[in-house]
Design a protein around this motif. Structure first.
Motif, short mmCIF file in Angstrom:
data_model
loop_
_atom_site.label_atom_id
_atom_site.label_comp_id
_atom_site.label_asym_id
_atom_site.label_seq_id
_atom_site.Cartn_x
_atom_site.Cartn_y
_atom_site.Cartn_z
N TYR A 286 0.82 -1.27 -0.01
CA TYR A 286 -0.07 0.08 -0.06
C TYR A 286 0.95 1.30 -0.30
CZ TYR A 286 -3.02 3.55 1.71
OH TYR A 286 -3.87 4.83 1.78
N ALA A 287 1.91 1.24 0.71
CA ALA A 287 2.98 2.31 0.86
C ALA A 287 3.56 2.47 -0.69
CB ALA A 287 3.88 2.13 1.98
N VAL A 288 3.89 1.50 -1.15
CA VAL A 288 4.69 1.59 -2.52
C VAL A 288 3.56 2.18 -3.42
CG1 VAL A 288 5.45 0.16 -4.34
CG2 VAL A 288 6.18 -0.37 -1.95
N ASP A 289 2.22 1.60 -3.45
CA ASP A 289 1.38 2.31 -4.23
C ASP A 289 0.95 3.67 -4.06
OD1 ASP A 289 1.16 -0.49 -5.48
OD2 ASP A 289 -0.56 -0.83 -4.52
N CYS A 290 1.10 3.89 -2.68
CA CYS A 290 0.65 5.50 -2.59
C CYS A 290 1.93 6.28 -2.96
CB CYS A 290 0.56 5.64 -1.06
SG CYS A 290 -1.16 5.01 -0.36
N ASP A 291 3.09 5.83 -2.97
CA ASP A 291 4.40 6.60 -3.39
C ASP A 291 4.37 6.95 -4.97
OD1 ASP A 291 5.19 6.82 -1.02
OD2 ASP A 291 6.58 5.29 -0.92
N GLU A 292 3.97 5.75 -5.72
CA GLU A 292 3.63 5.58 -7.03
C GLU A 292 2.45 6.48 -7.51
OE1 GLU A 292 4.32 4.91 -10.99
OE2 GLU A 292 5.65 4.73 -9.15
N LYS A 293 1.58 6.54 -6.73
CA LYS A 293 0.40 7.37 -7.17
C LYS A 293 0.75 8.78 -6.98
CE LYS A 293 -4.64 8.33 -6.04
NZ LYS A 293 -5.69 7.88 -5.07
N CYS A 294 1.49 9.15 -5.71
CA CYS A 294 1.85 10.60 -5.74
C CYS A 294 2.87 10.81 -6.84
CB CYS A 294 2.40 10.44 -4.36
SG CYS A 294 2.91 12.38 -3.66
N ARG A 295 3.74 9.87 -7.03
CA ARG A 295 4.79 10.32 -8.25
C ARG A 295 3.94 10.74 -9.44
NH1 ARG A 295 7.08 8.77 -12.55
NH2 ARG A 295 5.90 6.68 -12.52
N VAL A 296 2.92 9.77 -9.80
CA VAL A 296 2.32 9.93 -11.41
C VAL A 296 1.51 11.19 -10.96
CG1 VAL A 296 0.30 8.95 -12.65
CG2 VAL A 296 2.51 7.45 -11.50
N GLN A 297 0.90 11.63 -10.19
CA GLN A 297 0.11 12.72 -9.78
C GLN A 297 1.24 14.24 -9.94
OE1 GLN A 297 -1.91 12.19 -5.93
NE2 GLN A 297 -3.59 11.35 -6.84
N LYS A 298 2.17 14.22 -9.29
CA LYS A 298 3.19 14.95 -9.42
C LYS A 298 3.60 15.26 -11.01
CE LYS A 298 5.01 15.19 -4.69
NZ LYS A 298 6.38 14.88 -3.77
N ALA B 280 1.90 14.34 -13.75
CA ALA B 280 0.99 15.01 -14.34
C ALA B 280 0.76 16.53 -14.06
CB ALA B 280 -0.45 14.08 -13.93
N THR B 281 0.82 16.82 -12.83
CA THR B 281 0.72 18.18 -12.60
C THR B 281 1.88 19.20 -13.15
OG1 THR B 281 -0.35 17.62 -10.18
CG2 THR B 281 0.63 19.82 -10.48
N LYS B 282 3.06 18.52 -13.32
CA LYS B 282 4.21 19.14 -14.00
C LYS B 282 3.94 19.32 -15.35
CE LYS B 282 8.37 18.08 -13.08
NZ LYS B 282 9.54 17.24 -12.99
N LEU B 283 3.50 18.22 -16.15
CA LEU B 283 2.77 18.33 -17.44
C LEU B 283 1.92 19.12 -17.77
CD1 LEU B 283 3.33 14.38 -18.20
CD2 LEU B 283 4.97 16.22 -18.91
N ARG B 284 0.90 19.27 -16.95
CA ARG B 284 -0.26 19.98 -16.95
C ARG B 284 0.14 21.58 -16.83
NH1 ARG B 284 -3.00 18.59 -13.25
NH2 ARG B 284 -2.62 20.21 -11.49
N GLU B 285 0.89 21.83 -16.05
CA GLU B 285 1.46 23.11 -15.69
C GLU B 285 2.38 23.67 -16.84
OE1 GLU B 285 3.43 22.97 -11.76
OE2 GLU B 285 1.50 23.33 -10.76
N GLN B 286 3.13 22.66 -17.42
CA GLN B 286 3.95 23.07 -18.51
C GLN B 286 3.43 23.51 -19.75
OE1 GLN B 286 7.44 23.51 -18.43
NE2 GLN B 286 7.09 24.58 -20.41
N ALA B 287 2.42 22.36 -19.94
CA ALA B 287 1.31 22.60 -20.96
C ALA B 287 0.49 24.20 -21.01
CB ALA B 287 0.21 21.45 -21.03
N GLU B 288 0.13 24.50 -19.61
CA GLU B 288 -0.53 25.59 -19.64
C GLU B 288 0.39 26.97 -19.84
OE1 GLU B 288 -1.76 25.52 -15.63
OE2 GLU B 288 -3.51 24.23 -16.09
N ARG B 289 1.75 26.75 -19.28
CA ARG B 289 2.75 27.87 -19.79
C ARG B 289 2.94 27.87 -21.23
NH1 ARG B 289 5.12 25.62 -14.91
NH2 ARG B 289 6.45 24.15 -16.25
#
Length: 223
Positions: free
Chosen positions: A118-130, A132-141
């Motif tokens: 569960y901890a591994v999955d949470c870390d991976e989910k957090c990494r994927v979300q981060k 995705a956020t970076k890609l979205r912010e870069q696309a917005e810029r």
């Protein structure tokens, strides 16, 4: 999220293996927590948790209900039961100690393997979300930069077209007059064309060192 399950379902789940007793009010009797649980069974009216042939913790089944964390990958099981606990009365109620019934966690079990995954999955989910956020912010810029660049190009094009239009209107215009008004110098041509030099330093409009800006006014329209 905790889900309520039956006592029978809890026993069946614990007996699949991989569980450890890690806490709960009745676990105080057990030493050296966590302890591996090899079997969970009901003897009469008592729920017993065993390690090999030894019963390491037990609780009366009266009033017991069970909650499990994550039904898709169970990692925590909590056995709840009513217990009498001592609580001090407020002074306005006379003070002193009295016993009250409260539902508490009497036994808590943990599945370390499921918890680790569960901890591994949470870390991976957090990494994927981060990511995705970076890609979205870069696309917005990138989108905003493209909008600004296009706006600049459009502005330049409109200016070029406007200058070309006014150049055509200025052809053949004849000088008529030059005058100073309100700190600016206006050169007038025929056809209502005016060339206006706005002076920033209003104290001495005749000083050639005066900072000035140039604008063209044609029929009340400013260039």
């Amino acid at each position: 999220m905790a889900n309520k399950i039956t006592l029978e379902e809890a026993l069946s789940l614990v007996n699949t293996g991989g569980w450890r007793l890690c806490g709960g009010r009745m676990a105080k009797e057990a030493a050296h927590l966590p302890i591996s649980i090899t079997e969970a069974k009901i003897i009469g009216y008592v729920l017993a948790l065993c390690n090999g042939e030894n019963i390491v913790a037990s609780v009366n089944t009266h009033g017991v209900f069970v909650q499990m964390t994550d039904e898709n990958r169970p990692r925590r099981i909590a056995f709840h039961a009513p217990r009498m606990i001592s609580r001090q009365r407020k002074k306005i109620h006379g003070g002193g100690w009295h016993d009250v019934e409260q539902t508490v966690v009497v036994l808590e079990l943990l599945n370390p393997a499921a918890q680790a995954q569960y901890a591994v999955d949470c870390d991976e989910k957090c990494r994927v979300q981060k990511e995705a956020t970076k890609l979205r912010e870069q696309a917005e810029r990138d989108t905003q930069r493209q909008i600004e660049e296009q706006a600049a190009r459009d502005g330049e094009q409109r200016l070029v077209e406007y200058v070309a239009q006014q150049r055509d209107r200025l052809r053949g215009a004849c000088f008529e007059d030059i005058c100073i008004h309100g700190g600016s110098v206006t050169v007038k041509f025929s056809g209502g064309i005016e060339l206006v030099v706005a002076l920033h330093d209003r104290e001495d409009p005749f000083d050639w060192r005066t900072d000035a800006s140039l604008s063209i006014v044609i029929g009340g329209e400013h260039l």
